[in-house]
Motif scaffolding. Structure first.
Motif, PDB file in Angstrom:
ATOM      1  N   LEU A   1      21.293   6.325   3.182  1.00 42.75           N
ATOM      2  CA  LEU A   1      20.018   6.815   2.674  1.00 42.75           C
ATOM      3  C   LEU A   1      19.695   8.174   3.293  1.00 42.75           C
ATOM      4  O   LEU A   1      19.245   9.095   2.595  1.00 42.75           O
ATOM      5  CB  LEU A   1      18.891   5.829   2.961  1.00 42.75           C
ATOM      6  N   ALA A   2      19.937   8.325   4.584  1.00 39.03           N
ATOM      7  CA  ALA A   2      19.676   9.598   5.249  1.00 39.03           C
ATOM      8  C   ALA A   2      20.498  10.723   4.613  1.00 39.03           C
ATOM      9  O   ALA A   2      19.983  11.825   4.382  1.00 39.03           O
ATOM     10  CB  ALA A   2      19.985   9.493   6.742  1.00 39.03           C
ATOM     11  N   ALA A   3      21.749  10.444   4.292  1.00 41.62           N
ATOM     12  CA  ALA A   3      22.599  11.457   3.655  1.00 41.62           C
ATOM     13  C   ALA A   3      22.072  11.802   2.260  1.00 41.62           C
ATOM     14  O   ALA A   3      22.051  12.978   1.871  1.00 41.62           O
ATOM     15  CB  ALA A   3      24.040  10.961   3.571  1.00 41.62           C
ATOM     16  N   ALA A   4      21.627  10.802   1.507  1.00 42.89           N
ATOM     17  CA  ALA A   4      21.084  11.051   0.174  1.00 42.89           C
ATOM     18  C   ALA A   4      19.815  11.887   0.245  1.00 42.89           C
ATOM     19  O   ALA A   4      19.600  12.784  -0.572  1.00 42.89           O
ATOM     20  CB  ALA A   4      20.820   9.728  -0.547  1.00 42.89           C
ATOM     21  N   ILE A   5      18.964  11.607   1.216  1.00 39.77           N
ATOM     22  CA  ILE A   5      17.728  12.373   1.379  1.00 39.77           C
ATOM     23  C   ILE A   5      18.044  13.818   1.740  1.00 39.77           C
ATOM     24  O   ILE A   5      17.412  14.750   1.223  1.00 39.77           O
ATOM     25  CB  ILE A   5      16.809  11.733   2.441  1.00 39.77           C
ATOM     26  N   LYS A   6      19.036  14.032   2.590  1.00 38.85           N
ATOM     27  CA  LYS A   6      19.436  15.403   2.937  1.00 38.85           C
ATOM     28  C   LYS A   6      19.861  16.183   1.708  1.00 38.85           C
ATOM     29  O   LYS A   6      19.553  17.360   1.573  1.00 38.85           O
ATOM     30  CB  LYS A   6      20.560  15.384   3.974  1.00 38.85           C
ATOM     31  N   VAL A   7      20.566  15.521   0.788  1.00 42.91           N
ATOM     32  CA  VAL A   7      20.979  16.166  -0.449  1.00 42.91           C
ATOM     33  C   VAL A   7      19.752  16.524  -1.295  1.00 42.91           C
ATOM     34  O   VAL A   7      19.699  17.586  -1.916  1.00 42.91           O
ATOM     35  CB  VAL A   7      21.958  15.269  -1.237  1.00 42.91           C
ATOM     36  N   ASP A   8      18.775  15.627  -1.317  1.00 40.27           N
ATOM     37  CA  ASP A   8      17.570  15.848  -2.109  1.00 40.27           C
ATOM     38  C   ASP A   8      16.693  16.982  -1.602  1.00 40.27           C
ATOM     39  O   ASP A   8      15.938  17.580  -2.357  1.00 40.27           O
ATOM     40  CB  ASP A   8      16.713  14.574  -2.162  1.00 40.27           C
TER      41      ASP A   8
ATOM     42  N   LEU B   1       9.900   3.288   3.979  1.00 43.84           N
ATOM     43  CA  LEU B   1      10.906   4.307   3.663  1.00 43.84           C
ATOM     44  C   LEU B   1      11.332   5.071   4.915  1.00 43.84           C
ATOM     45  O   LEU B   1      12.526   5.323   5.115  1.00 43.84           O
ATOM     46  CB  LEU B   1      10.367   5.280   2.613  1.00 43.84           C
ATOM     47  N   ALA B   2      10.370   5.429   5.755  1.00 38.66           N
ATOM     48  CA  ALA B   2      10.702   6.153   6.989  1.00 38.66           C
ATOM     49  C   ALA B   2      11.579   5.293   7.901  1.00 38.66           C
ATOM     50  O   ALA B   2      12.574   5.776   8.454  1.00 38.66           O
ATOM     51  CB  ALA B   2       9.426   6.575   7.713  1.00 38.66           C
ATOM     52  N   ALA B   3      11.236   4.020   8.048  1.00 39.87           N
ATOM     53  CA  ALA B   3      12.025   3.125   8.898  1.00 39.87           C
ATOM     54  C   ALA B   3      13.447   2.994   8.369  1.00 39.87           C
ATOM     55  O   ALA B   3      14.417   3.053   9.129  1.00 39.87           O
ATOM     56  CB  ALA B   3      11.360   1.747   8.977  1.00 39.87           C
ATOM     57  N   ARG B   4      13.579   2.835   7.062  1.00 36.47           N
ATOM     58  CA  ARG B   4      14.914   2.689   6.480  1.00 36.47           C
ATOM     59  C   ARG B   4      15.703   3.995   6.621  1.00 36.47           C
ATOM     60  O   ARG B   4      16.887   3.977   6.933  1.00 36.47           O
ATOM     61  CB  ARG B   4      14.817   2.275   5.021  1.00 36.47           C
TER      62      ARG B   4
ATOM     63  N   THR C   1       0.860  -1.178   0.000  1.00 38.79           N
ATOM     64  CA  THR C   1       0.000   0.000   0.000  1.00 38.79           C
ATOM     65  C   THR C   1       0.897   1.229   0.000  1.00 38.79           C
ATOM     66  O   THR C   1       2.085   1.151   0.360  1.00 38.79           O
ATOM     67  CB  THR C   1      -0.902   0.044   1.247  1.00 38.79           C
ATOM     68  N   GLN C   2       0.343   2.359  -0.372  1.00 42.00           N
ATOM     69  CA  GLN C   2       1.132   3.585  -0.341  1.00 42.00           C
ATOM     70  C   GLN C   2       1.601   3.884   1.080  1.00 42.00           C
ATOM     71  O   GLN C   2       2.765   4.242   1.291  1.00 42.00           O
ATOM     72  CB  GLN C   2       0.315   4.743  -0.903  1.00 42.00           C
ATOM     73  N   ALA C   3       0.730   3.705   2.056  1.00 44.15           N
ATOM     74  CA  ALA C   3       1.108   3.938   3.449  1.00 44.15           C
ATOM     75  C   ALA C   3       2.216   2.985   3.880  1.00 44.15           C
ATOM     76  O   ALA C   3       3.155   3.382   4.577  1.00 44.15           O
ATOM     77  CB  ALA C   3      -0.101   3.798   4.362  1.00 44.15           C
TER      78      ALA C   3
END
Length: 69
Positions: free
Chosen positions: A56-63, A46-49, A38-40
């Motif tokens: 992943l956290a560093a990549a998200i910060k860049v985004d 994604l939040a857990a990872r 499901t989307q949820a």
């Protein structure tokens, strides 16, 4: 009545606004993921990872840009 020492056990709802295009892409991904998704559920995974994967956290910060926060 709760106090500051009580531990919350019920899930906390978080909402997110997606563009119509992103919503359609996420919905399509869920339909074709090859697993029951499901989307949820995808957003929870994604939040857990994100919280446990420094790369992943560093990549998200860049985004992130100020307009996306």
């Amino acid at each position: 009545m709760t106090t500051t020492t009580d531990t919350r056990t019920k899930p906390v709802r978080t909402t997110v606004d997606l563009t119509p295009e992103m919503h359609l892409e996420l919905r399509t991904w869920c339909l074709h993921a090859g697993v029951r998704a499901t989307q949820a559920g995808v957003l929870r995974a994604l939040a857990a990872r994100l919280l446990h994967d420094p790369e992943l956290a560093a990549a998200i910060k860049v985004d992130l840009t100020p307009a996306q926060t």
